[in-house]
Design a protein around this motif. Structure first.
Motif, PDB file in Angstrom:
ATOM      1  N   LYS A 276       0.822  -1.194   0.006  1.00  0.00           N
ATOM      2  CA  LYS A 276      -0.006  -0.009   0.191  1.00  0.00           C
ATOM      3  C   LYS A 276       0.835   1.334  -0.013  1.00  0.00           C
ATOM      4  O   LYS A 276       0.644   2.008  -0.794  1.00  0.00           O
ATOM      5  CB  LYS A 276      -0.811  -0.128   1.094  1.00  0.00           C
ATOM      6  N   LEU A 277       1.823   1.270   1.090  1.00  0.00           N
ATOM      7  CA  LEU A 277       2.658   2.427   0.919  1.00  0.00           C
ATOM      8  C   LEU A 277       3.510   2.738  -0.553  1.00  0.00           C
ATOM      9  O   LEU A 277       3.483   3.811  -0.928  1.00  0.00           O
ATOM     10  CB  LEU A 277       3.841   2.239   2.033  1.00  0.00           C
TER      11      LEU A 277
ATOM     12  N   TRP B 145       0.768   4.117  -2.858  1.00  0.00           N
ATOM     13  CA  TRP B 145       0.612   5.495  -2.548  1.00  0.00           C
ATOM     14  C   TRP B 145       1.562   6.485  -2.897  1.00  0.00           C
ATOM     15  O   TRP B 145       1.228   7.534  -3.613  1.00  0.00           O
ATOM     16  CB  TRP B 145       0.379   5.790  -1.093  1.00  0.00           C
TER      17      TRP B 145
ATOM     18  N   SER C  50       3.730  -0.131   6.984  1.00  0.00           N
ATOM     19  CA  SER C  50       3.378   1.380   7.379  1.00  0.00           C
ATOM     20  C   SER C  50       1.901   1.242   7.757  1.00  0.00           C
ATOM     21  O   SER C  50       0.984   0.701   7.465  1.00  0.00           O
ATOM     22  CB  SER C  50       3.344   2.143   6.087  1.00  0.00           C
ATOM     23  N   GLU C  51       1.754   2.058   9.143  1.00  0.00           N
ATOM     24  CA  GLU C  51       0.234   2.297   9.303  1.00  0.00           C
ATOM     25  C   GLU C  51       0.088   3.907   8.709  1.00  0.00           C
ATOM     26  O   GLU C  51       0.826   4.867   9.231  1.00  0.00           O
ATOM     27  CB  GLU C  51       0.390   2.240  10.966  1.00  0.00           C
ATOM     28  N   ALA C  52      -1.118   4.047   8.229  1.00  0.00           N
ATOM     29  CA  ALA C  52      -1.377   5.333   7.736  1.00  0.00           C
ATOM     30  C   ALA C  52      -1.650   6.255   8.901  1.00  0.00           C
ATOM     31  O   ALA C  52      -2.188   5.836   9.941  1.00  0.00           O
ATOM     32  CB  ALA C  52      -2.638   4.992   6.894  1.00  0.00           C
TER      33      ALA C  52
ATOM     34  N   GLY D 189      -6.919   9.651   1.863  1.00  0.00           N
ATOM     35  CA  GLY D 189      -6.344   8.582   2.607  1.00  0.00           C
ATOM     36  C   GLY D 189      -4.911   8.405   1.899  1.00  0.00           C
ATOM     37  O   GLY D 189      -4.034   8.021   2.548  1.00  0.00           O
TER      38      GLY D 189
ATOM     39  N   CYS E  39      -2.452  10.669   3.588  1.00  0.00           N
ATOM     40  CA  CYS E  39      -2.413  10.127   4.985  1.00  0.00           C
ATOM     41  C   CYS E  39      -1.538   8.761   5.181  1.00  0.00           C
ATOM     42  O   CYS E  39      -0.758   8.731   6.089  1.00  0.00           O
ATOM     43  CB  CYS E  39      -3.770   9.590   5.514  1.00  0.00           C
ATOM     44  N   GLY E  40      -1.879   8.174   4.130  1.00  0.00           N
ATOM     45  CA  GLY E  40      -0.793   6.855   3.805  1.00  0.00           C
ATOM     46  C   GLY E  40       0.819   7.431   3.462  1.00  0.00           C
ATOM     47  O   GLY E  40       1.331   6.680   4.092  1.00  0.00           O
TER      48      GLY E  40
ATOM     49  N   GLY F  37       2.114   8.378   6.734  1.00  0.00           N
ATOM     50  CA  GLY F  37       1.914   7.230   7.493  1.00  0.00           C
ATOM     51  C   GLY F  37       3.522   6.449   7.768  1.00  0.00           C
ATOM     52  O   GLY F  37       3.765   5.970   8.803  1.00  0.00           O
TER      53      GLY F  37
ATOM     54  N   ASP G 181       5.493  14.952   6.107  1.00  0.00           N
ATOM     55  CA  ASP G 181       5.630  13.716   6.854  1.00  0.00           C
ATOM     56  C   ASP G 181       6.891  14.028   7.847  1.00  0.00           C
ATOM     57  O   ASP G 181       6.878  13.476   8.850  1.00  0.00           O
ATOM     58  CB  ASP G 181       5.819  12.437   5.923  1.00  0.00           C
TER      59      ASP G 181
END
Length: 366
Positions: free
Chosen positions: A20-21, A24, A56-58, A93, A96-97, A100, A140
Motif C-alpha cells: 500500500k505504501l 501511494w 506502514s500504518e497510515a 487517504g 495520510c498513507g 504514515g 511527513d
C-alpha cells in the motif's frame, strides 16, 4: 512484491515498506513507479533479509492536524479539481498513507526497537502548514519530528536534497529544540528561492536554523567538504538526541531538475558521517526526478547503513531494463563545470561557523 520472509528477520535496521505504501508513493504523478523501482532494486540485492521490514500504518486525521491547519486539512479532504492542479490527489487517504510511513518509522525509534529506520517513500519537505508546495501535500518530516520529540528532546534535521527544506525549516523556525541543517542549491530562479545563509531562525529559535547554500554544478569533493566542515562542529554545540536525514536524490548528476553533479559516493559518505553520530536516526527519501538513479541512490544508502557492500553489477529483476545500457549501480559525474569555488565554499563555511559560535554562546558553552 514484498518478501514476507524478510519481515521475520530481526535486524538493527528497520525498513518501512508494504504494497500500500509503495502504491501511494507511486500515485504521485511526477514520481510514478519510483517507489517500486527502489524497493525492487533493494530486494534484488538481498538486502531485505538483513533488515526488519515493517509495514506502514497510515496517519490519522488527528496526526495530520498536529501540524497542518484545519482549513488545509479540509481542503485536502475535498480534493482539488484536476484542471486546477494535475498533481493534487482526490483521496485524503493517499496523503495520510504517505505521511504514515515516516510516522511508523519514528515510532520504531521512540519505542527503542531500533536505532536506524529507513523510509524511502518519505521526505516531503516542502509542504507548509496551510498549503502544498513542490509536489508535497503533507509534511511527513515535521510529523515524524513531532513524534520523535516525545522521546528525544533535541532533534537534528539534516536535508541533503538539492532544494531547500523550506517546509521543515518554517515549521521549526521558532524552536530551540530542533536544529535544521539544509545543504541546497540557491540561485536566482531556482525553487524555492529560500534558505540564505543569513536565515538563522526567529524568536527562541534564533540561531537554531542553519542554511548551507551552494551554486550549480556542485561536485562530490565540494559537497562532502561543506558537509564535513559543518556537521561535526554543529553537533559539538547542539548535541542531538535523535537525527532525521532527508536524502533527496536530485543533487545527483543527470537529474533533470537539480543542476548538481554528485555521484552516489557524496551521499553515502555523508550518510556514513550521520550514522557515526550513533543517535537514533531516521533516513528518508525526497526529490529525485531521474527515477532509476534515485533507486540506485537509496539502494546504495541502504547498503551503506547496513554495512553490507553490494556488487556494482545490478542483479536481474523485474525492472532490470531500466538500468541499461551499463546495468551498474553507479551514477557517473557529468562534464558540467561547478560554479562553486574554494573561496565561495570557504565563505559559506565561515558564515555558518560564525552562527555555530553564536549558538554556543546562547547555550552557555562560551
Amino acid at each position: 512484491m514484498l518478501d514476507d520472509t524478510a519481515v521475520e528477520n530481526k535486524g538493527e535496521v528497520v525498513y518501512v515498506a508494504d504494497p500500500k505504501l509503495l502504491s501511494w508513493c507511486d500515485a504521485v504523478p511526477v514520481f510514478r513507479q519510483r517507489a517500486c523501482l527502489t524497493h525492487a532494486l533493494i530486494a534484488s540485492y538481498g538486502l531485505l533479509h538483513k533488515m526488519r521490514v515493517v509495514p506502514s500504518e497510515a496517519a490519522s486525521e488527528e496526526d495530520i492536524r498536529k501540524f497542518h491547519s484545519q482549513e488545509y486539512v479540509e481542503f485536502l479532504q475535498r480534493g482539488v479539481p484536476e484542471e486546477e492542479d494535475e498533481g493534487a490527489q482526490d483521496e485524503f487517504g493517499l496523503v495520510c498513507g504517505l505521511a504514515g510511513g515516516s510516522l511508523t518509522a519514528a515510532r520504531e525509534l521512540t519505542s527503542g526497537r531500533t536505532k536506524i529506520a529507513l523510509n524511502w517513500c518519505g521526505g516531503w519537505h516542502h509542504a507548509q502548514r496551510d498549503m502544498a508546495s513542490g509536489f508535497c501535500y503533507v509534511n511527513d518530516i515535521v510529523l515524524a519530528v513531532l513524534h520523535l520529540r516525545s522521546a528525544f528532546p533535541k532533534v537534528l534535521y539534516i536535508d541533503l536534497d538539492v532544494h531547500h527544506g523550506d517546509g521543515v525549516e518554517n515549521a521549526y523556525l521558532f524552536s530551540p529544540k530542533v536544529v535544521t541543517l539544509s545543504l541546497h542549491r540557491r540561485e536566482p530562479g531556482f525553487f524555492p528561492a529560500t534558505g540564505a545563509v543569513e536565515d538563522k531562525g526567529l524568536g527562541k529559535g534564533k540561531l537554531f536554523t542553519f542554511n548551507v547554500p551552494y551554486k550549480e554544478g556542485i561536485n562530490d569533493k565540494q559537497f562532502v567538504y561543506l558537509f564535513e566542515s559543518i556537521l561535526y562542529p554543529l553537533c559539538e554545540v547542539f548535541i542531538p538526541d535523535a537525527v532525521v536525514c532527508q536524502c533527496g536524490a536530485d543533487a545527483l548528476s543527470q537529474d533533470p531538475l537539480g543542476g548538481g553533479n554528485l555521484t552516489l559516493k557524496a551521499y553515502t559518505t555523508c550518510v556514513t558521517h550521520v550514522a557515526n553520530l550513533s543517535k537514533p536516526t531516521l533516513f528518508l527519501g525526497g526529490g529525485g526526478y531521474n527515477k532509476s538513479n534515485a533507486a540506485k541512490l537509496w539502494t546504495a544508502i541502504t547498503s551503506t547503513v547496513l554495512k553490507c557492500p553490494v556488487s556494482a553489477e545490478i542483479p536481474e529483476h523485474q525492472f532490470f531494463s531500466w538500468y541499461g545500457p551499463d546495468f551498474e549501480l553507479e551514477v557517473t559525474a557529468g562534464l558540467r563545470k561547478s560554479s562553486n569555488t574554494q573561496e565561495s565554499l570557504d565563505q559559506t563555511i565561515k558564515a555558518v561557523h560564525g552562527n555555530i559560535e553564536k549558538l554556543a554562546e546562547v547555550l552557555g558553552q562560551k
